[in-house]
Design a protein around this motif. Structure first.
Motif, PDB file in Angstrom:
ATOM      1  N   ILE A  72       0.847  -1.291  -0.076  1.00  0.00           N
ATOM      2  CA  ILE A  72       0.083   0.012   0.110  1.00  0.00           C
ATOM      3  C   ILE A  72       0.888   1.215  -0.037  1.00  0.00           C
ATOM      4  CG2 ILE A  72      -1.672   1.141   1.425  1.00  0.00           C
ATOM      5  CD1 ILE A  72      -2.598  -1.484   2.423  1.00  0.00           C
ATOM      6  N   LYS A  73       0.546   2.048  -0.919  1.00  0.00           N
ATOM      7  CA  LYS A  73       1.505   3.309  -0.975  1.00  0.00           C
ATOM      8  C   LYS A  73       1.279   4.378  -0.044  1.00  0.00           C
ATOM      9  CE  LYS A  73       3.496   1.788  -5.032  1.00  0.00           C
ATOM     10  NZ  LYS A  73       3.001   0.395  -4.553  1.00  0.00           N
ATOM     11  N   SER A  74       0.092   4.477   0.513  1.00  0.00           N
ATOM     12  CA  SER A  74      -0.134   5.804   1.251  1.00  0.00           C
ATOM     13  C   SER A  74      -1.243   5.307   2.392  1.00  0.00           C
ATOM     14  CB  SER A  74      -0.893   6.899   0.408  1.00  0.00           C
ATOM     15  OG  SER A  74      -1.618   7.750   1.167  1.00  0.00           O
ATOM     16  N   VAL A  75      -1.060   6.115   3.480  1.00  0.00           N
ATOM     17  CA  VAL A  75      -2.034   5.812   4.643  1.00  0.00           C
ATOM     18  C   VAL A  75      -3.367   6.464   4.426  1.00  0.00           C
ATOM     19  CG1 VAL A  75      -0.190   5.649   6.328  1.00  0.00           C
ATOM     20  CG2 VAL A  75      -1.117   7.919   5.952  1.00  0.00           C
ATOM     21  N   ALA A  76      -3.358   7.361   3.253  1.00  0.00           N
ATOM     22  CA  ALA A  76      -4.700   7.895   2.900  1.00  0.00           C
ATOM     23  C   ALA A  76      -5.503   6.688   2.722  1.00  0.00           C
ATOM     24  CB  ALA A  76      -4.495   8.638   1.641  1.00  0.00           C
ATOM     25  N   ASP A  77      -5.082   5.451   2.195  1.00  0.00           N
ATOM     26  CA  ASP A  77      -6.082   4.417   1.868  1.00  0.00           C
ATOM     27  C   ASP A  77      -6.067   3.501   3.074  1.00  0.00           C
ATOM     28  OD1 ASP A  77      -6.264   4.817  -1.056  1.00  0.00           O
ATOM     29  OD2 ASP A  77      -4.278   4.145  -1.346  1.00  0.00           O
ATOM     30  N   THR A  78      -5.598   3.925   4.358  1.00  0.00           N
ATOM     31  CA  THR A  78      -5.664   3.210   5.453  1.00  0.00           C
ATOM     32  C   THR A  78      -5.976   3.951   6.558  1.00  0.00           C
ATOM     33  OG1 THR A  78      -3.460   3.302   5.787  1.00  0.00           O
ATOM     34  CG2 THR A  78      -4.181   1.368   4.643  1.00  0.00           C
ATOM     35  N   ARG A  79      -7.092   4.568   6.467  1.00  0.00           N
ATOM     36  CA  ARG A  79      -7.682   5.543   7.586  1.00  0.00           C
ATOM     37  C   ARG A  79      -7.867   4.919   8.967  1.00  0.00           C
ATOM     38  NH1 ARG A  79      -8.586  10.598   6.599  1.00  0.00           N
ATOM     39  NH2 ARG A  79      -7.700  11.355   4.544  1.00  0.00           N
ATOM     40  N   VAL A  80      -7.595   5.422   9.878  1.00  0.00           N
ATOM     41  CA  VAL A  80      -7.658   4.847  11.096  1.00  0.00           C
ATOM     42  C   VAL A  80      -9.298   4.902  11.413  1.00  0.00           C
ATOM     43  CG1 VAL A  80      -7.722   5.211  13.489  1.00  0.00           C
ATOM     44  CG2 VAL A  80      -5.606   5.648  12.333  1.00  0.00           C
ATOM     45  N   GLY A  81      -9.935   3.708  11.690  1.00  0.00           N
ATOM     46  CA  GLY A  81     -11.072   3.690  12.129  1.00  0.00           C
ATOM     47  C   GLY A  81     -12.006   2.917  10.831  1.00  0.00           C
ATOM     48  N   ASP A  82     -11.317   2.826   9.707  1.00  0.00           N
ATOM     49  CA  ASP A  82     -11.792   2.164   8.652  1.00  0.00           C
ATOM     50  C   ASP A  82     -11.953   0.631   8.784  1.00  0.00           C
ATOM     51  OD1 ASP A  82     -13.079   1.761   5.999  1.00  0.00           O
ATOM     52  OD2 ASP A  82     -11.274   2.632   5.086  1.00  0.00           O
ATOM     53  N   THR A  83     -12.916  -0.206   7.991  1.00  0.00           N
ATOM     54  CA  THR A  83     -13.010  -1.530   8.465  1.00  0.00           C
ATOM     55  C   THR A  83     -12.421  -2.257   7.103  1.00  0.00           C
ATOM     56  OG1 THR A  83     -15.312  -1.057   9.277  1.00  0.00           O
ATOM     57  CG2 THR A  83     -14.913  -3.336   8.688  1.00  0.00           C
ATOM     58  N   VAL A  84     -11.603  -3.273   7.460  1.00  0.00           N
ATOM     59  CA  VAL A  84     -10.923  -4.205   6.439  1.00  0.00           C
ATOM     60  C   VAL A  84     -11.944  -5.221   6.276  1.00  0.00           C
ATOM     61  CG1 VAL A  84      -8.734  -5.342   5.594  1.00  0.00           C
ATOM     62  CG2 VAL A  84      -8.679  -3.449   7.294  1.00  0.00           C
ATOM     63  N   THR A  85     -12.198  -5.684   4.967  1.00  0.00           N
ATOM     64  CA  THR A  85     -12.987  -6.945   4.860  1.00  0.00           C
ATOM     65  C   THR A  85     -12.573  -7.465   3.495  1.00  0.00           C
ATOM     66  OG1 THR A  85     -15.288  -7.711   4.724  1.00  0.00           O
ATOM     67  CG2 THR A  85     -14.735  -5.751   3.430  1.00  0.00           C
ATOM     68  N   GLU A  86     -13.064  -8.520   3.232  1.00  0.00           N
ATOM     69  CA  GLU A  86     -12.974  -9.311   1.948  1.00  0.00           C
ATOM     70  C   GLU A  86     -13.462  -8.681   0.566  1.00  0.00           C
ATOM     71  OE1 GLU A  86     -13.497 -13.521   2.600  1.00  0.00           O
ATOM     72  OE2 GLU A  86     -13.260 -12.970   4.815  1.00  0.00           O
ATOM     73  N   ALA A  87     -12.544  -8.888  -0.331  1.00  0.00           N
ATOM     74  CA  ALA A  87     -13.039  -8.011  -1.598  1.00  0.00           C
ATOM     75  C   ALA A  87     -13.946  -8.798  -2.166  1.00  0.00           C
ATOM     76  CB  ALA A  87     -11.571  -7.779  -2.684  1.00  0.00           C
ATOM     77  N   GLU A  88     -14.198 -10.070  -1.950  1.00  0.00           N
ATOM     78  CA  GLU A  88     -15.341 -10.844  -2.592  1.00  0.00           C
ATOM     79  C   GLU A  88     -16.413 -11.373  -1.551  1.00  0.00           C
ATOM     80  OE1 GLU A  88     -14.680 -11.541  -5.761  1.00  0.00           O
ATOM     81  OE2 GLU A  88     -12.466 -11.083  -5.757  1.00  0.00           O
ATOM     82  N   ARG A  89     -16.150 -11.106  -0.303  1.00  0.00           N
ATOM     83  CA  ARG A  89     -17.282 -11.569   0.640  1.00  0.00           C
ATOM     84  C   ARG A  89     -17.246 -10.571   1.564  1.00  0.00           C
ATOM     85  NH1 ARG A  89     -17.657 -16.405   4.518  1.00  0.00           N
ATOM     86  NH2 ARG A  89     -15.382 -15.861   5.002  1.00  0.00           N
ATOM     87  N   GLN A  90     -18.002  -9.504   1.491  1.00  0.00           N
ATOM     88  CA  GLN A  90     -17.906  -8.301   2.387  1.00  0.00           C
ATOM     89  C   GLN A  90     -18.588  -8.471   3.722  1.00  0.00           C
ATOM     90  OE1 GLN A  90     -18.692  -4.535   0.880  1.00  0.00           O
ATOM     91  NE2 GLN A  90     -17.599  -4.705  -0.832  1.00  0.00           N
ATOM     92  N   THR A  91     -18.044  -8.110   4.882  1.00  0.00           N
ATOM     93  CA  THR A  91     -18.802  -8.207   6.137  1.00  0.00           C
ATOM     94  C   THR A  91     -20.404  -7.445   5.935  1.00  0.00           C
ATOM     95  OG1 THR A  91     -18.905  -7.750   8.478  1.00  0.00           O
ATOM     96  CG2 THR A  91     -17.713  -6.034   7.344  1.00  0.00           C
ATOM     97  N   ALA A  92     -21.114  -7.672   6.659  1.00  0.00           N
ATOM     98  CA  ALA A  92     -22.469  -6.947   6.549  1.00  0.00           C
ATOM     99  C   ALA A  92     -22.481  -5.789   6.945  1.00  0.00           C
ATOM    100  CB  ALA A  92     -23.627  -7.691   7.109  1.00  0.00           C
ATOM    101  N   GLU A  93     -21.951  -5.554   8.403  1.00  0.00           N
ATOM    102  CA  GLU A  93     -21.782  -4.214   9.037  1.00  0.00           C
ATOM    103  C   GLU A  93     -20.412  -3.724   9.159  1.00  0.00           C
ATOM    104  OE1 GLU A  93     -24.117  -3.771  12.593  1.00  0.00           O
ATOM    105  OE2 GLU A  93     -24.898  -5.710  12.053  1.00  0.00           O
ATOM    106  N   PRO A  94     -19.866  -2.703   8.707  1.00  0.00           N
ATOM    107  CA  PRO A  94     -18.625  -2.141   8.927  1.00  0.00           C
ATOM    108  C   PRO A  94     -18.698  -1.472  10.394  1.00  0.00           C
ATOM    109  CG  PRO A  94     -19.842  -0.580   7.380  1.00  0.00           C
ATOM    110  CD  PRO A  94     -20.661  -1.859   7.450  1.00  0.00           C
ATOM    111  N   PHE A  95     -17.491  -1.295  10.915  1.00  0.00           N
ATOM    112  CA  PHE A  95     -17.332  -0.717  12.275  1.00  0.00           C
ATOM    113  C   PHE A  95     -18.073   0.455  12.153  1.00  0.00           C
ATOM    114  CE2 PHE A  95     -13.877  -3.562  12.442  1.00  0.00           C
ATOM    115  CZ  PHE A  95     -14.148  -4.501  13.607  1.00  0.00           C
TER     116      PHE A  95
END
Lengths: 602, 382
Positions: free
Chosen positions: A266-289
């Motif tokens: 990953i090139k920039s922390v702009a893509d990894t914002r604190v508080g964001d939810t990481v999920t699977e690209a193909e199978r997303q979690t129903a509810e982000p944080f």
């Protein structure tokens, strides 16, 4: 016991100086993660500036193993949190990654403003709070009094809470056992789609961004395709692992309940914002944080290179810092006075000072920083509404229908004897009294609505000096209030210096203008011609000083043939001149801007 | 034959003045050994000056007048035996009032000294005390008159301005007093607070120094006063009766050759600039080993010399002769400096002369500023 039942994820929260970092060190030692000799003071705080200022800026995490009295070995994930109101959001996200928090309270100081604020944050995140009374080795420690205070003021049972000395290591074992017994184990669904909370990230030049996550449900391993739910960015995971006390240790996978890191080129922390939810690209979690919000800067200032040729270097440096600091914003700005620079946004004044210091220290830049400004809200007569973070863009008075400034709800806890002085301070800073509560016989909590613009300068310092260091402050943004604001312009040699303009309440304009022209007079060296310095509102001059023309510089005698020295002297003078900024026809040393910035009161 | 100036440093003082940062010590016991060492060092240069004729010798300090007539004689004899000294050479010794008497003065005359530079600094006894000088105005007066009686016909008097607590009136009184004695030369220089001196470390002193504006007035009115009395300014801080300019100091400001002896002395000789470490112990131990004593030793490039020439030339009232500059450095002065001099020419800080440029008095007052603006010290600067 299942795997998750043996995991404890927790943070340590405390008022500044109550011993959070020392307790973290002791826990590291006691779990034999590091020996005291190996510990270079405080491992968790690993930025130089943090150590110097004795505060934690960025969250860090570490995985520890603890063999408990029940014979089981538990996995502790200690997630450190920043200790300053500027970083409230990051604190709240770090807490979101935990099931519990150790609340450290100084046995000699008791509950303070940040103790309360951090406790509320922890409660909002549904954390189990384990109070720990620290510094019991000090003669003035009042363990029972503080126990009572925790119960009465905070409202959590403290009857059997550990009383320790993090400094000497006394009773640290009690804390470890409390973590096992009181903090709930995670209970994630291991088969559900991946759901992980980003609570920190930093840029590493070899791996790209290293993302610190708490896995709630599911699992992630090398090769997983992941997606950041708020930014939408997708990545192929390169490596996952855990944070040991000595660095990153790759593991096969991270699964529900665990705390660890992910790298994915990953090139920039702009893509990894604190508080964001990481999920699977193909199978997303129903509810982000819930509760994700991009960090919002509250204080803005222009940052310019002292040497304008260094503009590209400044841009590169800011970009590098932003890799690690999603709360830092900047955009190019041009000032007639200072040339090319950046309008930077910060969480608060401390954040601003830290960034400026890092730019100078880590990137070797010589900077000129303009006075910090908050964001003003202006409604024009034609109905248009604008938010203005740069005084240079503030409209003339006759175009304004309504001017508003941001205010905060401030909570100040102080020993009763300083209440008078503090109320006076708040009044000087245009605070509106809300209420006052006695916490106990000796301490009160004051509530004020204060203009943010009044506290971003030196309110903390003033508060400390009026309470011999005892009063504490916590605040949160509380929207906008109408205010009689004026733009004060500073003119050097009859020309407005845009970088010195600022917005001020009408009642304070005269005093501020007076002080600024006086400070400028002290800081601007004599020029070949006389330089009038004026402060003006609209076209009306409200204060004036004059820097007289240069008439004599030091006439060094030049005897005995010591030509080298004479030459060096002139050379030095020439170097000094090069640092000067040209403001119109006037040459000004870069410190001038700082001097103007620091002239607030007393 | 090329001309050469010789400088001899005498690093002894009865008591070091609180503002002074020249190299000196108060331990008089080492005088004899020091004079021996000086003589050895001077002699070791015997073969160096064969193409030169010495037209000035300057014995400075410290306080050279702490030396006896006999010691002074030995030093000058060493100079004469090692160099060819012109009969008309200007031979100056610096002297402090309070260290001179008839027999010493007569011995100095005998040794060939024909010019004295007496450090008065101020004719106000309060100011002298504040400067921690060892003498009073009355001591000075008797020294000066004795020197005249002994036949010294060329005497400089040092006067300082910008002293802590000094007023334009006390300065004017000092100058009136000095000029009434009719010396041939007046050195008029401003106090500079040097960092490594008691004055430099005392914030109270800095606070008492007259303001920039007062200093400006002091300088201009003093210059006018002296010029009205026939002391013509020929350098930023030097005034002399016609033809009585100090030949030795002019060498420094015109980039001519000079050889210095003793710790802390500077030389420009054979295209090389060098100086000796300010360490009397080492000097006495090995006076003939110049290399071991060097503090600084280098051959300046033509460009460096050209910059020095301008830096020093502007100190002089006559200023820079552009033709001379061009002949010496093969460089067009106007091409190099005219653009940078423009703002100063415009405001008459720099004046055009028949043969080049000079600083006006107002320009001299801010010469550091002007020089640091127009000169390029960096080697690669074009």
């Amino acid at each position: 016991m299942t795997r998750q039942e043996k995991i404890r994820n927790f943070s340590i929260i405390a008022h500044i100086d109550h011993g959070k970092s020392t307790l973290a060190d002791r826990i590291l030692e006691a779990t034999r993660s590091v020996s005291s000799r190996e510990m270079e003071q405080q491992l968790l705080d690993n930025m130089d500036i943090e150590r110097e200022r004795g505060i934690t800026i960025k969250a860090r995490a570490v995985k520890l193993n603890y063999e408990a009295k029940d014979g089981e070995t538990y996995e502790f994930n200690l997630i450190d949190t920043p200790g300053h109101v500027d970083f409230n959001y990051e604190v709240s996200r770090s807490l979101g990654a935990c099931e519990g928090a150790l609340l450290v309270v100084d046995a000699t100081q008791g509950v303070e403003a940040q103790t309360l604020a951090n406790t509320y944050l922890a409660l909002e995140n549904n954390l189990e709070i384990v109070p720990v009374i620290n510094k019991i080795d000090l003669p003035s420690a009042d363990i029972e009094g503080v126990r009572r205070e925790i119960e009465e003021v905070i409202g959590i049972p403290a009857e059997d809470c550990p009383a320790v000395s993090a400094k000497t290591g006394l009773n640290i074992g009690d804390v470890l056992e409390k973590i096992v017994s009181d903090i709930p184990a995670p209970r994630g669904d291991e088969t559900a789609p991946l759901k992980a909370l980003i609570f920190d990230s930093y840029y590493d030049s070899y791996r790209g961004v290293v993302v610190y996550v708490r896995v709630k449900d599911g699992s992630v391993r090398s090769g997983s395709k992941i997606k950041m739910m708020n930014t939408g960015a997708q990545f192929d995971v390169v490596e996952v692992g855990v944070m040991s006390a000595f660095g990153l240790v790759p593991t096969a996978e991270l699964s529900a309940g665990e705390v660890g890191y992910i790298t994915a080129s990953i090139k920039s922390v702009a893509d990894t914002r604190v508080g964001d939810t990481v999920t699977e690209a193909e199978r997303q979690t129903a509810e982000p944080f819930p509760g994700f919000k991009p960090a919002l800067p509250m204080v803005f200032a222009g940052i310019y290179p002292a040497d304008s040729a260094k503009y590209p270097d400044l841009r590169d440096a800011l970009e590098k810092l932003r890799l690690n600091d999603a709360a830092l914003t900047f955009e190019p700005e041009t000032s007639a006075a200072l040339g090319f620079g950046f309008r930077c946004g910060f969480l608060g004044l401390l954040h601003m000072e830290i960034i400026a210091e890092r730019l100078e220290r880590e990137f070797g830049l010589d900077l000129v920083t303009t006075a910090p400004s908050v964001i003003y809200k202006v409604t024009y007569k034609n109905g248009e509404v604008k938010y203005i973070d740069n005084p240079a863009n503030y409209p003339p008075a006759d175009e304004i229908a309504l001017a508003e400034e941001p205010v905060v709800k401030g909570s100040i806890i102080t020993p009763t004897e300083y209440v008078g002085g503090i109320m006076e301070l708040c009044k000087e800073r245009r605070g509106i009294f809300v209420d006052m509560k006695y916490l106990d016989k000796t301490r009160v909590e004051l509530h004020y609505i204060l203009p943010l613009g009044e506290i971003v300068y030196d309110f903390f310092d003033a508060l400390k000096s009026r309470s011999k260091g005892y009063a504490s402050l916590d605040y949160e943004l509380d929207g906008y209030r109408e205010s009689r604001l004026v733009k004060l312009d500073i003119l050097l040699n009859m020309e407005v210096v845009d970088a010195l303009s600022f917005i001020v309440h009408a009642d304070k304009a005269y005093a501020r203008g007076r002080k600024i022209v006086e400070a400028l007079k002290e800081n601007i060296p004599r020029q070949l011609f006389e330089v009038p310095i004026q402060a003006a509102i609209g076209g009306r001059v409200i204060a004036r000083e004059t820097v007289k023309a240069m008439r004599k510089d030091v006439l060094a005698k030049c005897y005995g043939g010591d030509i080298t020295r004479k030459k060096k002297l002139l050379e030095k003078q020439k170097e000094g001149k090069k640092r000067m900024r040209r403001l119109g026809s006037v040459e000004v040393p870069p410190e001038t801007f700082m001097a103007v910035l620091k002239l607030d009161d007393e | 034959m090329d001309k050469l100036g010789i400088y001899i440093h005498i690093p002894f003082c009865v008591r070091k003045c609180a503002y002074c940062d020249f190299y000196s010590i108060e331990d008089m016991d080492r005088r004899t050994a020091y004079v021996e060492a000086l003589v050895s060092q001077i002699r070791s240069f015997r073969s160096m000056g064969t193409r030169h004729v010495v037209d000035s010798v300057y014995i400075g300090g410290g306080t050279p007048s702490v030396l006896s007539g006999e010691e002074m004689g030995r030093i000058l004899a060493a100079v004469r035996s090692s160099f060819s000294v012109s009969r008309e050479a200007e031979i100056t010794a610096e002297a402090n009032p309070g260290t001179l008497d008839t027999s010493k003065l007569s011995a100095y005359r005998e040794a060939g000294i024909n010019r004295l530079s007496i450090g008065l600094q101020s004719a106000d006894n309060g100011e002298l005390k504040m400067l921690s000088r060892i003498h009073t105005r009355e001591d000075f007066e008797s020294s000066f008159l004795l020197a005249r009686l002994e036949g010294f016909e060329n005497i400089n008097v040092d006067v300082m301005y910008a002293l802590p607590g000094q007023s334009e009136d006390t300065l004017a009184a000092t100058l009136d007093y000095v000029m009434a004695l009719e010396p041939e030369h007046i050195s008029f220089y401003g106090l500079k607070l040097e960092p490594d001196t008691p004055f430099g470390r005392d914030p109270g002193i800095a606070a008492d120094v007259p303001s920039e504006d007062v200093q400006y007035e002091m300088y201009l009115s003093a210059a006018k006063k002296m010029e009205d009395a026939g002391f013509m300014q020929y350098e930023i801080s030097n005034f002399a009766k016609l033809g009585m300019e100090c030949r030795h100091n002019l060498k420094y400001w015109s980039c001519e050759e000079y050889l210095g002896f003793g710790p802390g002395a500077y030389s420009f000789f054979g295209g090389r600039m060098f100086s000796y470490a300010k360490d009397i112990t080492r000097f006495i131990a090995m006076p003939e080993d110049s290399v071991a004593l060097f503090e600084e030793n280098y051959i300046p490039t033509d460009k460096e010399l050209a910059v020095q020439y301008v830096m020093l030339g502007f100190r002089l009232k006559r200023g820079i002769d552009t033709a001379e500059y061009e002949a010496r450095f093969d460089d067009d002065f106007d091409m190099r400096y005219q653009e940078k001099m423009k703002p100063f020419l415009l405001k008459k800080y720099i004046l055009k002369t028949k043969s080049g440029y000079r600083l006006s008095k107002r320009g001299m007052l801010i010469s550091n500023y002007i020089l640091s603006e127009i000169l390029d010290f960096k080697e690669d600067a074009e």
